[in-house]
Scaffold this motif. Structure first.
Motif, PDB file in Angstrom:
ATOM      1  N   ILE A  85       0.835  -1.204   0.000  1.00  0.00           N
ATOM      2  CA  ILE A  85       0.000   0.000   0.000  1.00  0.00           C
ATOM      3  C   ILE A  85       0.866   1.249   0.000  1.00  0.00           C
ATOM      4  O   ILE A  85       0.616   2.193  -0.757  1.00  0.00           O
ATOM      5  CB  ILE A  85      -0.972  -0.003   1.197  1.00  0.00           C
ATOM      6  CG1 ILE A  85      -2.034  -1.099   1.007  1.00  0.00           C
ATOM      7  CG2 ILE A  85      -1.620   1.366   1.391  1.00  0.00           C
ATOM      8  CD1 ILE A  85      -2.849  -1.401   2.250  1.00  0.00           C
ATOM      9  N   LEU A  86       1.891   1.274   0.838  1.00  0.00           N
ATOM     10  CA  LEU A  86       2.737   2.459   0.981  1.00  0.00           C
ATOM     11  C   LEU A  86       3.940   2.476   0.043  1.00  0.00           C
ATOM     12  O   LEU A  86       4.658   3.461  -0.020  1.00  0.00           O
ATOM     13  CB  LEU A  86       3.208   2.587   2.432  1.00  0.00           C
ATOM     14  CG  LEU A  86       2.094   2.751   3.469  1.00  0.00           C
ATOM     15  CD1 LEU A  86       2.664   2.705   4.877  1.00  0.00           C
ATOM     16  CD2 LEU A  86       1.303   4.031   3.227  1.00  0.00           C
ATOM     17  N   ARG A  87       4.162   1.370  -0.652  1.00  0.00           N
ATOM     18  CA  ARG A  87       5.312   1.204  -1.548  1.00  0.00           C
ATOM     19  C   ARG A  87       6.619   1.459  -0.802  1.00  0.00           C
ATOM     20  O   ARG A  87       7.449   2.278  -1.177  1.00  0.00           O
ATOM     21  CB  ARG A  87       5.214   2.086  -2.788  1.00  0.00           C
ATOM     22  CG  ARG A  87       6.097   1.603  -3.942  1.00  0.00           C
ATOM     23  CD  ARG A  87       5.997   2.454  -5.182  1.00  0.00           C
ATOM     24  NE  ARG A  87       6.303   3.847  -4.979  1.00  0.00           N
ATOM     25  CZ  ARG A  87       7.535   4.370  -4.891  1.00  0.00           C
ATOM     26  NH1 ARG A  87       8.597   3.606  -4.971  1.00  0.00           N
ATOM     27  NH2 ARG A  87       7.691   5.675  -4.730  1.00  0.00           N
TER      28      ARG A  87
ATOM     29  N   ASP B 269       5.205   9.891  -4.737  1.00  0.00           N
ATOM     30  CA  ASP B 269       4.267   8.773  -4.790  1.00  0.00           C
ATOM     31  C   ASP B 269       4.027   8.201  -3.394  1.00  0.00           C
ATOM     32  O   ASP B 269       2.885   7.966  -2.998  1.00  0.00           O
ATOM     33  CB  ASP B 269       4.806   7.689  -5.727  1.00  0.00           C
ATOM     34  CG  ASP B 269       3.923   6.457  -5.767  1.00  0.00           C
ATOM     35  OD1 ASP B 269       2.890   6.487  -6.467  1.00  0.00           O
ATOM     36  OD2 ASP B 269       4.261   5.463  -5.087  1.00  0.00           O
ATOM     37  N   GLN B 270       5.076   8.002  -2.638  1.00  0.00           N
ATOM     38  CA  GLN B 270       4.934   7.453  -1.290  1.00  0.00           C
ATOM     39  C   GLN B 270       4.174   8.408  -0.375  1.00  0.00           C
ATOM     40  O   GLN B 270       3.328   7.976   0.412  1.00  0.00           O
ATOM     41  CB  GLN B 270       6.313   7.130  -0.712  1.00  0.00           C
ATOM     42  CG  GLN B 270       6.979   5.953  -1.408  1.00  0.00           C
ATOM     43  CD  GLN B 270       8.449   5.851  -1.079  1.00  0.00           C
ATOM     44  OE1 GLN B 270       9.180   6.845  -1.096  1.00  0.00           O
ATOM     45  NE2 GLN B 270       8.894   4.638  -0.766  1.00  0.00           N
TER      46      GLN B 270
ATOM     47  N   GLN C 127       1.984  10.561  -1.343  1.00  0.00           N
ATOM     48  CA  GLN C 127       0.597  10.539  -1.796  1.00  0.00           C
ATOM     49  C   GLN C 127      -0.133   9.324  -1.218  1.00  0.00           C
ATOM     50  O   GLN C 127      -1.286   9.418  -0.796  1.00  0.00           O
ATOM     51  CB  GLN C 127       0.553  10.493  -3.327  1.00  0.00           C
ATOM     52  CG  GLN C 127      -0.490  11.361  -3.911  1.00  0.00           C
ATOM     53  CD  GLN C 127      -0.419  11.382  -5.428  1.00  0.00           C
ATOM     54  OE1 GLN C 127       0.435  10.784  -6.072  1.00  0.00           O
ATOM     55  NE2 GLN C 127      -1.346  12.093  -6.000  1.00  0.00           N
ATOM     56  N   ARG C 128       0.533   8.202  -1.177  1.00  0.00           N
ATOM     57  CA  ARG C 128      -0.044   6.991  -0.598  1.00  0.00           C
ATOM     58  C   ARG C 128      -0.338   7.185   0.888  1.00  0.00           C
ATOM     59  O   ARG C 128      -1.392   6.784   1.380  1.00  0.00           O
ATOM     60  CB  ARG C 128       0.902   5.809  -0.805  1.00  0.00           C
ATOM     61  CG  ARG C 128       0.993   5.374  -2.255  1.00  0.00           C
ATOM     62  CD  ARG C 128       2.182   4.460  -2.495  1.00  0.00           C
ATOM     63  NE  ARG C 128       2.272   4.081  -3.881  1.00  0.00           N
ATOM     64  CZ  ARG C 128       1.671   3.020  -4.414  1.00  0.00           C
ATOM     65  NH1 ARG C 128       0.955   2.217  -3.657  1.00  0.00           N
ATOM     66  NH2 ARG C 128       1.787   2.757  -5.695  1.00  0.00           N
TER      67      ARG C 128
ATOM     68  N   PHE D 106      -3.440   9.236   1.189  1.00  0.00           N
ATOM     69  CA  PHE D 106      -4.668   8.466   0.976  1.00  0.00           C
ATOM     70  C   PHE D 106      -5.046   7.680   2.228  1.00  0.00           C
ATOM     71  O   PHE D 106      -6.211   7.649   2.620  1.00  0.00           O
ATOM     72  CB  PHE D 106      -4.545   7.527  -0.226  1.00  0.00           C
ATOM     73  CG  PHE D 106      -4.820   8.194  -1.538  1.00  0.00           C
ATOM     74  CD1 PHE D 106      -6.036   8.824  -1.792  1.00  0.00           C
ATOM     75  CD2 PHE D 106      -3.871   8.188  -2.530  1.00  0.00           C
ATOM     76  CE1 PHE D 106      -6.290   9.441  -3.005  1.00  0.00           C
ATOM     77  CE2 PHE D 106      -4.114   8.802  -3.746  1.00  0.00           C
ATOM     78  CZ  PHE D 106      -5.328   9.433  -3.991  1.00  0.00           C
TER      79      PHE D 106
ATOM     80  N   MET E 164      -6.608  -2.158  -1.889  1.00  0.00           N
ATOM     81  CA  MET E 164      -5.489  -1.229  -1.714  1.00  0.00           C
ATOM     82  C   MET E 164      -4.147  -1.950  -1.825  1.00  0.00           C
ATOM     83  O   MET E 164      -3.187  -1.402  -2.359  1.00  0.00           O
ATOM     84  CB  MET E 164      -5.578  -0.526  -0.356  1.00  0.00           C
ATOM     85  CG  MET E 164      -6.709   0.465  -0.257  1.00  0.00           C
ATOM     86  SD  MET E 164      -6.694   1.393   1.298  1.00  0.00           S
ATOM     87  CE  MET E 164      -7.352   0.179   2.439  1.00  0.00           C
TER      88      MET E 164
ATOM     89  N   MET F 225      -1.499   2.746  -7.597  1.00  0.00           N
ATOM     90  CA  MET F 225      -2.093   3.991  -7.113  1.00  0.00           C
ATOM     91  C   MET F 225      -3.585   4.063  -7.452  1.00  0.00           C
ATOM     92  O   MET F 225      -4.374   4.584  -6.663  1.00  0.00           O
ATOM     93  CB  MET F 225      -1.351   5.195  -7.701  1.00  0.00           C
ATOM     94  CG  MET F 225      -1.828   6.519  -7.156  1.00  0.00           C
ATOM     95  SD  MET F 225      -1.544   6.740  -5.385  1.00  0.00           S
ATOM     96  CE  MET F 225       0.181   7.142  -5.397  1.00  0.00           C
TER      97      MET F 225
ATOM     98  N   LEU G  49      -5.677   2.299  -4.835  1.00  0.00           N
ATOM     99  CA  LEU G  49      -5.708   3.083  -3.600  1.00  0.00           C
ATOM    100  C   LEU G  49      -6.647   4.278  -3.756  1.00  0.00           C
ATOM    101  O   LEU G  49      -7.508   4.534  -2.907  1.00  0.00           O
ATOM    102  CB  LEU G  49      -4.293   3.535  -3.239  1.00  0.00           C
ATOM    103  CG  LEU G  49      -4.078   4.217  -1.901  1.00  0.00           C
ATOM    104  CD1 LEU G  49      -4.566   3.376  -0.738  1.00  0.00           C
ATOM    105  CD2 LEU G  49      -2.603   4.538  -1.725  1.00  0.00           C
ATOM    106  N   TYR G  50      -6.522   4.976  -4.867  1.00  0.00           N
ATOM    107  CA  TYR G  50      -7.376   6.141  -5.131  1.00  0.00           C
ATOM    108  C   TYR G  50      -8.846   5.734  -5.219  1.00  0.00           C
ATOM    109  O   TYR G  50      -9.708   6.381  -4.614  1.00  0.00           O
ATOM    110  CB  TYR G  50      -6.944   6.841  -6.424  1.00  0.00           C
ATOM    111  CG  TYR G  50      -7.968   7.845  -6.889  1.00  0.00           C
ATOM    112  CD1 TYR G  50      -8.095   9.083  -6.251  1.00  0.00           C
ATOM    113  CD2 TYR G  50      -8.825   7.563  -7.944  1.00  0.00           C
ATOM    114  CE1 TYR G  50      -9.047   9.997  -6.658  1.00  0.00           C
ATOM    115  CE2 TYR G  50      -9.778   8.472  -8.349  1.00  0.00           C
ATOM    116  CZ  TYR G  50      -9.891   9.688  -7.706  1.00  0.00           C
ATOM    117  OH  TYR G  50     -10.841  10.587  -8.106  1.00  0.00           O
TER     118      TYR G  50
END
Length: 134
Positions: free
Chosen positions: A39-41, A64-65, A67-68, A71, A111, A116, A119-120
């Motif tokens: 989920i969090l990469r 990206d991380q 942003q995760r 979310f 998720m 992404m 998750l979105y």
């Protein structure tokens, strides 16, 4: 890496705080370590360090991380608006959902696909439940 963090406006301390908050929420959602990492990469070692609240460390995360993390925090905030009891706030992500998007899977399963979009879309579907409460 420092230039990237500065241009995004995140310090390493903010990255650590956000990551620890997201990991704490994912733990309360009963996410496995593998799910949380997808989920969090993040790597397993980063996940382990984030769980150690008393340890001093810094980390730089990419856009990206972050942003995760955002979310996860926003899904949690939305669940807190929708539900009054902690069992639903923390249990909902692990509950099987028969909505056409989830198709009998849990929000956590969606998720944890790791992309992404999943998750979105999970956030979007949960956010719709709150109606016009903002």
């Amino acid at each position: 890496m420092t230039l990237v963090l500065q241009s995004q406006g995140f310090t390493k301390d903010q990255c650590v705080a956000g990551l620890r908050a997201a990991v704490g929420i994912l733990e309360k959602w009963q996410a496995s370590s593998e799910q949380a990492c997808r989920i969090l990469r993040i790597s397993r070692s980063t996940y382990t360090r984030a769980r150690q609240r008393d340890a001093e460390w810094t980390i730089g995360l990419d856009h990206d991380q972050m942003q995760r993390i955002s979310f996860v925090l926003n899904i949690h905030a939305t669940l807190r608006m929708i539900f009054d009891n902690p069992e639903n706030v923390y249990g909902f992500p692990g509950m099987v959902n028969d909505n056409s998007f989830f198709n009998g899977r849990t929000p956590l399963e969606i998720m944890a696909q790791g992309d992404m979009i999943s998750l979105y879309e999970t956030f979007r579907r949960i956010d719709v439940l709150r109606g016009a409460q903002w």
